[in-house]
Design a protein around this motif. Sequence first.
Motif, mmCIF file in Angstrom:
data_model
loop_
_atom_site.group_PDB
_atom_site.id
_atom_site.type_symbol
_atom_site.label_atom_id
_atom_site.label_comp_id
_atom_site.label_asym_id
_atom_site.label_seq_id
_atom_site.Cartn_x
_atom_site.Cartn_y
_atom_site.Cartn_z
ATOM 1 N N UNK A 70 -3.280 48.156 -16.018
ATOM 2 C CA UNK A 70 -2.493 49.285 -15.550
ATOM 3 C C UNK A 70 -3.301 50.159 -14.595
ATOM 4 N N UNK A 71 -3.901 49.537 -13.571
ATOM 5 C CA UNK A 71 -4.586 50.290 -12.530
ATOM 6 C C UNK A 71 -5.952 50.820 -12.920
ATOM 7 N N UNK A 72 -6.748 50.012 -13.577
ATOM 8 C CA UNK A 72 -8.089 50.438 -13.987
ATOM 9 C C UNK A 72 -8.899 50.947 -12.810
ATOM 10 N N UNK A 73 -9.706 51.975 -13.072
ATOM 11 C CA UNK A 73 -10.564 52.553 -12.039
ATOM 12 C C UNK A 73 -12.038 52.303 -12.330
ATOM 13 N N UNK A 74 -12.335 51.551 -13.390
ATOM 14 C CA UNK A 74 -13.725 51.206 -13.702
ATOM 15 C C UNK A 74 -14.054 49.855 -13.066
ATOM 16 N N UNK A 75 -14.907 49.090 -13.671
ATOM 17 C CA UNK A 75 -15.322 47.786 -13.138
ATOM 18 C C UNK A 75 -14.367 46.644 -13.489
ATOM 19 N N UNK A 76 -13.261 46.936 -14.158
ATOM 20 C CA UNK A 76 -12.321 45.890 -14.567
ATOM 21 C C UNK A 76 -11.877 45.009 -13.403
ATOM 22 N N UNK A 77 -11.443 45.563 -12.267
ATOM 23 C CA UNK A 77 -11.032 44.687 -11.162
ATOM 24 C C UNK A 77 -12.150 43.739 -10.707
ATOM 25 N N UNK A 78 -13.383 44.216 -10.682
ATOM 26 C CA UNK A 78 -14.504 43.369 -10.273
ATOM 27 C C UNK A 78 -14.779 42.274 -11.306
ATOM 28 N N UNK A 79 -14.725 42.646 -12.591
ATOM 29 C CA UNK A 79 -14.922 41.652 -13.660
ATOM 30 C C UNK A 79 -13.924 40.518 -13.491
ATOM 31 N N UNK A 80 -12.674 40.859 -13.253
ATOM 32 C CA UNK A 80 -11.634 39.839 -13.116
ATOM 33 C C UNK A 80 -11.782 39.040 -11.830
ATOM 34 N N UNK A 81 -12.136 39.694 -10.739
ATOM 35 C CA UNK A 81 -12.303 38.993 -9.456
ATOM 36 C C UNK A 81 -13.472 38.018 -9.501
ATOM 37 N N UNK A 82 -14.525 38.378 -10.224
ATOM 38 C CA UNK A 82 -15.730 37.551 -10.271
ATOM 39 C C UNK A 82 -15.717 36.499 -11.373
ATOM 40 N N UNK A 83 -14.781 36.600 -12.318
ATOM 41 C CA UNK A 83 -14.797 35.697 -13.475
ATOM 42 C C UNK A 83 -14.471 34.268 -13.054
ATOM 43 N N UNK A 84 -15.294 33.335 -13.495
ATOM 44 C CA UNK A 84 -15.070 31.902 -13.271
ATOM 45 C C UNK A 84 -15.151 31.210 -14.624
ATOM 46 N N UNK A 85 -14.137 30.436 -14.929
ATOM 47 C CA UNK A 85 -14.098 29.754 -16.212
ATOM 48 C C UNK A 85 -13.838 28.273 -16.020
ATOM 49 N N UNK A 86 -14.525 27.482 -16.786
ATOM 50 C CA UNK A 86 -14.239 26.038 -16.839
ATOM 51 C C UNK A 86 -13.338 25.730 -18.023
ATOM 52 N N UNK A 87 -13.141 26.723 -18.854
ATOM 53 C CA UNK A 87 -12.423 26.529 -20.120
ATOM 54 C C UNK A 87 -10.943 26.871 -20.030
ATOM 55 N N UNK A 88 -10.575 27.879 -19.245
ATOM 56 C CA UNK A 88 -9.190 28.339 -19.201
ATOM 57 C C UNK A 88 -8.859 28.883 -17.826
ATOM 58 N N UNK A 89 -7.565 28.936 -17.538
ATOM 59 C CA UNK A 89 -7.140 29.582 -16.301
ATOM 60 C C UNK A 89 -6.959 31.070 -16.589
ATOM 61 N N UNK A 90 -7.235 31.885 -15.586
ATOM 62 C CA UNK A 90 -7.150 33.337 -15.722
ATOM 63 C C UNK A 90 -6.160 33.869 -14.707
ATOM 64 N N UNK A 91 -5.191 34.634 -15.210
ATOM 65 C CA UNK A 91 -4.222 35.270 -14.322
ATOM 66 C C UNK A 91 -4.279 36.769 -14.539
ATOM 67 N N UNK A 92 -3.960 37.515 -13.515
ATOM 68 C CA UNK A 92 -3.968 38.958 -13.574
ATOM 69 C C UNK A 92 -2.596 39.484 -13.173
ATOM 70 N N UNK A 93 -2.084 40.399 -13.977
ATOM 71 C CA UNK A 93 -0.855 41.109 -13.640
ATOM 72 C C UNK A 93 -1.198 42.583 -13.530
ATOM 73 N N UNK A 94 -0.891 43.167 -12.387
ATOM 74 C CA UNK A 94 -1.129 44.590 -12.201
ATOM 75 C C UNK A 94 0.176 45.334 -12.452
ATOM 76 N N UNK A 95 0.098 46.302 -13.329
ATOM 77 C CA UNK A 95 1.254 47.116 -13.689
ATOM 78 C C UNK A 95 0.915 48.568 -13.376
ATOM 79 N N UNK A 96 1.733 49.227 -12.617
ATOM 80 C CA UNK A 96 1.548 50.654 -12.331
ATOM 81 C C UNK A 96 2.823 51.373 -12.745
ATOM 82 N N UNK A 97 2.700 52.171 -13.784
ATOM 83 C CA UNK A 97 3.862 52.885 -14.313
ATOM 84 C C UNK A 97 3.765 54.351 -13.921
#
Length: 70
Positions: free
Chosen positions: A43-70
Amino acid sequence: MVRPLISVVIPSFNRAEGLRTVLRAFEEQRPRDLPFEVVVVDDGSTDETPRVLADWRSRRFSLRLSLIHI
């Protein structure tokens, strides 16, 4: 990657360190041959969350991101 049978949904808001911990734990999820995906709903994080998700690489699972702004 095989089509996932299970979707894990993680709500997140300004929880970068906790999110890293959870994603690392899912890397070790068993059984290893069970395909799954992780969907992070942010929901629009302003900390390092967007970077964590952008940089995450997994061989185990697929990662999807949904941005919600209420």
